[in-house]
Write an enzyme that holds these catalytic residues in place. Structure first.
Site, PDB file in Angstrom:
ATOM      1  N   HIS A 154      38.142  46.826  47.780  1.00  0.00           N
ATOM      2  CA  HIS A 154      39.180  46.046  46.921  1.00  0.00           C
ATOM      3  C   HIS A 154      40.569  46.115  47.426  1.00  0.00           C
ATOM      4  CE1 HIS A 154      41.285  44.313  43.875  1.00  0.00           C
ATOM      5  NE2 HIS A 154      40.265  43.579  43.525  1.00  0.00           N
TER       6      HIS A 154
ATOM      7  N   GLU B 211      38.450  37.480  48.956  1.00  0.00           N
ATOM      8  CA  GLU B 211      39.691  37.519  47.880  1.00  0.00           C
ATOM      9  C   GLU B 211      41.003  37.574  48.643  1.00  0.00           C
ATOM     10  OE1 GLU B 211      38.291  39.403  44.018  1.00  0.00           O
ATOM     11  OE2 GLU B 211      39.034  40.964  45.332  1.00  0.00           O
TER      12      GLU B 211
ATOM     13  N   SER C  54      42.179  35.043  40.712  1.00  0.00           N
ATOM     14  CA  SER C  54      42.737  34.179  39.497  1.00  0.00           C
ATOM     15  C   SER C  54      41.550  33.115  39.463  1.00  0.00           C
ATOM     16  CB  SER C  54      43.697  33.505  40.047  1.00  0.00           C
ATOM     17  OG  SER C  54      44.637  34.469  40.220  1.00  0.00           O
TER      18      SER C  54
HETATM   19  P1  PGA Z   1      41.710  38.524  39.144  1.00  0.00           P
HETATM   20  O1  PGA Z   1      41.120  39.866  40.091  1.00  0.00           O
HETATM   21  O2  PGA Z   1      40.679  37.504  38.919  1.00  0.00           O
HETATM   22  O3  PGA Z   1      42.422  38.843  37.996  1.00  0.00           O
HETATM   23  O4  PGA Z   1      42.582  37.671  39.851  1.00  0.00           O
HETATM   24  C1  PGA Z   1      40.120  39.424  40.974  1.00  0.00           C
HETATM   25  C2  PGA Z   1      39.895  40.838  41.594  1.00  0.00           C
HETATM   26  O5  PGA Z   1      40.953  41.512  42.067  1.00  0.00           O
HETATM   27  O6  PGA Z   1      38.666  41.149  41.758  1.00  0.00           O
END
Ligand code: PGA
Length: 231
Positions: free
Chosen positions: A95, A153, A196
């Site tokens: 991550h 991501e 998001s």
């Molecule tokens: P978020 O986080 O949906 O709050 O943007 C996603 C993630 O970091 O896996």
């Protein structure tokens, strides 16, 4: 889109142990009974995993990270063996927050993937750049796995409220698929998008080709919001 869409709830450190337990007591049963066509994986912090397993034995559980090593003299680490014992089926690795805040390198992340594969836990590998998967150490680690989730991501989309566009996600997933076909053709890979995701954009995103699921951060901590994303 696959028939059974996957929803990974990455709770990060939003909840304390007691808050995670209360959430599960209030909502886990409803989450399970209403969503047979969805694969939902809750990823609380390590401490809450056994409690959630007891409260919601029918809900899949994921961890948010793991040790790059097996059992042994590794202070502060949680091994894939231990996660397996606790009933974890999935584990997030690589991550962006761990790469930046904890300085996790590709080498370490690749070792975690191998550990998880050896213990039959599905890694959820987060990447912001699809070409990363083609790096030697990742390609090699991927070949050790039977199945994996790859979560695209984009850094700017994480926790910002600014999700990527449908076009950008479509392009990046197609690229990830192409790279996987070339470097790890035998792996069963499910492709996710994270950054998001909310009930406002989820339904539109679900029509994106090659998309098998979402990695959801903040929105997954709000049960009503999660319910709307799943439906
Ligand atoms: P978020 O986080 O949906 O709050 O943007 C996603 C993630 O970091 O896996």
């Amino acid at each position: 889109m696959n028939a059974r869409f996957t929803y990974i709830a990455n709770w990060k450190s939003y909840f304390t142990y007691c808050e995670a337990v209360t959430w599960a007591e209030q909502h886990a049963a409803a989450l399970h009974t209403r969503n047979h066509n969805a694969e939902i994986v809750l990823c609380p912090d390590f401490l809450a995993i056994p409690a959630l397993r007891a409260i919601a034995p029918n809900i899949k559980l994921g961890a948010q990270n793991c040790s790059p090593f097996d059992k042994g003299p590794y202070t502060g680490q949680v091994s894939a063996s231990s996660l397996k014992d606790a009933g974890v089926t999935h584990c997030i690795v690589g991550h962006h927050e761990c790469r930046t805040l904890l300085h996790e390198s590709s080498t370490v992340i690749a070792k975690k993937i191998v550990q998880l594969a050896q213990h039959g836990i599905t890694p959820i590998l987060c990447v912001s750049d699809p070409y990363e998967i083609a790096q030697h150490e990742f390609a090699q680690a991927l070949r050790a796995c039977r199945s994996i989730c790859i979560a695209y991501e984009p850094i700017a989309a994480i926790g910002s409220g600014n999700a990527a566009s449908v076009e950008a996600i479509t392009d990046k997933l197609a690229l990830i698929k192409k790279i996987i076909d070339e470097y790890a053709p035998d792996i069963h890979a499910r492709l996710l998008y994270g950054g998001s995701v909310t009930s406002d954009n989820a339904q539109e995103f679900k029509r994106i080709p090659n998309l098998d699921g979402f990695l959801i951060g903040r929105a997954s901590t709000d049960f009503q919001e999660l319910k709307k994303i799943v439906h």
